[in-house]
Design a protein around this motif. Structure first.
Motif, PDB file in Angstrom:
ATOM      1  N   THR A   1       0.869  -1.187   0.000  1.00  0.00           N
ATOM      2  CA  THR A   1       0.000   0.000   0.000  1.00  0.00           C
ATOM      3  C   THR A   1       0.904   1.235   0.000  1.00  0.00           C
ATOM      4  O   THR A   1       0.986   1.950   0.994  1.00  0.00           O
ATOM      5  N   PRO A   2       1.594   1.492  -1.127  1.00  0.00           N
ATOM      6  CA  PRO A   2       2.607   2.545  -1.159  1.00  0.00           C
ATOM      7  C   PRO A   2       2.053   3.966  -1.258  1.00  0.00           C
ATOM      8  O   PRO A   2       2.813   4.920  -1.172  1.00  0.00           O
ATOM      9  N   THR A   3       0.743   4.109  -1.430  1.00  0.00           N
ATOM     10  CA  THR A   3       0.141   5.441  -1.496  1.00  0.00           C
ATOM     11  C   THR A   3      -0.953   5.558  -0.449  1.00  0.00           C
ATOM     12  O   THR A   3      -1.492   4.544   0.027  1.00  0.00           O
ATOM     13  N   ALA A   4      -1.309   6.786  -0.114  1.00  0.00           N
ATOM     14  CA  ALA A   4      -2.394   7.009   0.844  1.00  0.00           C
ATOM     15  C   ALA A   4      -3.696   6.412   0.323  1.00  0.00           C
ATOM     16  O   ALA A   4      -4.453   5.795   1.078  1.00  0.00           O
ATOM     17  N   ALA A   5      -3.950   6.566  -0.969  1.00  0.00           N
ATOM     18  CA  ALA A   5      -5.188   6.030  -1.548  1.00  0.00           C
ATOM     19  C   ALA A   5      -5.223   4.509  -1.437  1.00  0.00           C
ATOM     20  O   ALA A   5      -6.255   3.924  -1.082  1.00  0.00           O
ATOM     21  N   ALA A   6      -4.100   3.847  -1.713  1.00  0.00           N
ATOM     22  CA  ALA A   6      -4.043   2.385  -1.618  1.00  0.00           C
ATOM     23  C   ALA A   6      -4.245   1.933  -0.178  1.00  0.00           C
ATOM     24  O   ALA A   6      -4.960   0.953   0.084  1.00  0.00           O
ATOM     25  N   ALA A   7      -3.618   2.631   0.762  1.00  0.00           N
ATOM     26  CA  ALA A   7      -3.770   2.278   2.178  1.00  0.00           C
ATOM     27  C   ALA A   7      -5.212   2.481   2.630  1.00  0.00           C
ATOM     28  O   ALA A   7      -5.780   1.627   3.322  1.00  0.00           O
ATOM     29  N   ALA A   8      -5.821   3.589   2.242  1.00  0.00           N
ATOM     30  CA  ALA A   8      -7.210   3.868   2.619  1.00  0.00           C
ATOM     31  C   ALA A   8      -8.157   2.824   2.032  1.00  0.00           C
ATOM     32  O   ALA A   8      -9.075   2.359   2.712  1.00  0.00           O
ATOM     33  N   ASP A   9      -7.926   2.439   0.775  1.00  0.00           N
ATOM     34  CA  ASP A   9      -8.749   1.399   0.156  1.00  0.00           C
ATOM     35  C   ASP A   9      -8.605   0.092   0.930  1.00  0.00           C
ATOM     36  O   ASP A   9      -9.597  -0.581   1.208  1.00  0.00           O
ATOM     37  N   PHE A  10      -7.383  -0.274   1.265  1.00  0.00           N
ATOM     38  CA  PHE A  10      -7.135  -1.523   1.994  1.00  0.00           C
ATOM     39  C   PHE A  10      -7.833  -1.506   3.352  1.00  0.00           C
ATOM     40  O   PHE A  10      -8.433  -2.489   3.767  1.00  0.00           O
TER      41      PHE A  10
ATOM     42  N   GLN B   1      14.581   3.716   5.135  1.00  0.00           N
ATOM     43  CA  GLN B   1      13.364   3.100   4.603  1.00  0.00           C
ATOM     44  C   GLN B   1      13.140   3.578   3.172  1.00  0.00           C
ATOM     45  O   GLN B   1      13.730   4.566   2.745  1.00  0.00           O
ATOM     46  N   VAL B   2      12.269   2.868   2.447  1.00  0.00           N
ATOM     47  CA  VAL B   2      12.011   3.219   1.055  1.00  0.00           C
ATOM     48  C   VAL B   2      10.720   4.019   0.922  1.00  0.00           C
ATOM     49  O   VAL B   2       9.805   3.885   1.732  1.00  0.00           O
ATOM     50  N   ILE B   3      10.654   4.838  -0.123  1.00  0.00           N
ATOM     51  CA  ILE B   3       9.439   5.594  -0.421  1.00  0.00           C
ATOM     52  C   ILE B   3       8.273   4.610  -0.521  1.00  0.00           C
ATOM     53  O   ILE B   3       8.397   3.553  -1.121  1.00  0.00           O
ATOM     54  N   GLY B   4       7.159   4.973   0.080  1.00  0.00           N
ATOM     55  CA  GLY B   4       5.979   4.112   0.098  1.00  0.00           C
ATOM     56  C   GLY B   4       5.880   3.305   1.379  1.00  0.00           C
ATOM     57  O   GLY B   4       4.826   2.769   1.692  1.00  0.00           O
ATOM     58  N   GLY B   5       6.987   3.246   2.132  1.00  0.00           N
ATOM     59  CA  GLY B   5       6.982   2.508   3.386  1.00  0.00           C
ATOM     60  C   GLY B   5       7.584   3.286   4.535  1.00  0.00           C
ATOM     61  O   GLY B   5       7.770   2.755   5.626  1.00  0.00           O
ATOM     62  N   VAL B   6       7.885   4.562   4.296  1.00  0.00           N
ATOM     63  CA  VAL B   6       8.531   5.377   5.335  1.00  0.00           C
ATOM     64  C   VAL B   6       7.591   5.532   6.528  1.00  0.00           C
ATOM     65  O   VAL B   6       6.446   5.950   6.391  1.00  0.00           O
ATOM     66  N   ALA B   7       8.113   5.184   7.685  1.00  0.00           N
ATOM     67  CA  ALA B   7       7.374   5.295   8.940  1.00  0.00           C
ATOM     68  C   ALA B   7       7.730   6.603   9.637  1.00  0.00           C
ATOM     69  O   ALA B   7       8.770   7.202   9.355  1.00  0.00           O
TER      70      ALA B   7
END
Length: 158
Positions: free
Chosen positions: A32-41, A100-106
Motif C-alpha cells: 500500500t505505497p500510497t495514501a489512496a491504496a492504504a485507505a482502500d485496503f 526506509q524506502v518511499i511508500g513505506g517510510v514510517a
C-alpha cells in the motif's frame, strides 16, 4: 513481535514501544505505497492516512507527517519552518535519512533522528494509520501519540 516480520517493521515496532506508544504494527500481504491504496485496503478516509514524506529543507532532510488528503505546499512550508527552500527529497535522500524506502517510510524507526513536522489537519481524525517501514505495513495511532512518539512540531502544510 512476530519473528517473521521484516526487520524494518520490527525496528518501527520497537521505536513505538520505546516511545511509550502501545500499538501493534501489521505486516500485510499487499503493498500500500500510497495514501489512496492504504485507505482502500483499510476502508478508511484517505485523510486518516498519515503520510511520512521526506523533504530537503535547504540541505537538511525533514520528515513531514501529512494527511493523505493534502498536498504539501513547499513554499508555504518553507515560510512556516524558516527555510529558504523546501523540495522533495530524492529516493536516495529518503533512504539515507530514514533507512526506509518511499511508500513505506514510517514516522519512527530511523537510524538517526530526523526533524519532524506534523500536519495539524490530522487532528480531524480519531484514528490515523501510518506505514511501518515497508510498503506492506501499517499501524493505527492517535494524533496525540503520533505527536508524542515523534517529538514533531505541529504545522499547517497547505
Amino acid at each position: 513481535m512476530n519473528q517473521g516480520f521484516h526487520p524494518k517493521v520490527q525496528q518501527v515496532q520497537a521505536a513505538l514501544h520505546a516511545g511509550g506508544v502501545d500499538v501493534t504494527v501489521r505486516q500485510i500481504d499487499e503493498s500500500t505505497p500510497t495514501a489512496a491504496a492504504a485507505a482502500d485496503f483499510l476502508g478508511c478516509d484517505v485523510g486518516a492516512i498519515a503520510n511520512s514524506l521526506v523533504f530537503m529543507a535547504d540541505d537538511e532532510p525533514i520528515l513531514v507527517l501529512t494527511s493523505g488528503a493534502h498536498r504539501v505546499d513547499t513554499a508555504h512550508l518553507a515560510a512556516r519552518i524558516g527555510a529558504a527552500k523546501v523540495r522533495r527529497a530524492s529516493a536516495e535522500q529518503v533512504a539515507s535519512a530514514t533507512g526506509q524506502v518511499i511508500g513505506g517510510v514510517a514516522p519512527v524507526g530511523h537510524p538517526t533522528p530526523v526533524r519532524t513536522y506534523l500536519d495539524v489537519a490530522l487532528l480531524e481524525y480519531d484514528e490515523l494509520w501510518a506505514a511501518a517501514g515497508i510498503p506492506a505495513s501499517l499501524f493505527p495511532i492517535s494524533y496525540a501519540d503520533l505527536l508524542k512518539v515523534t517529538g514533531a512540531t505541529e504545522v499547517e502544510v497547505d
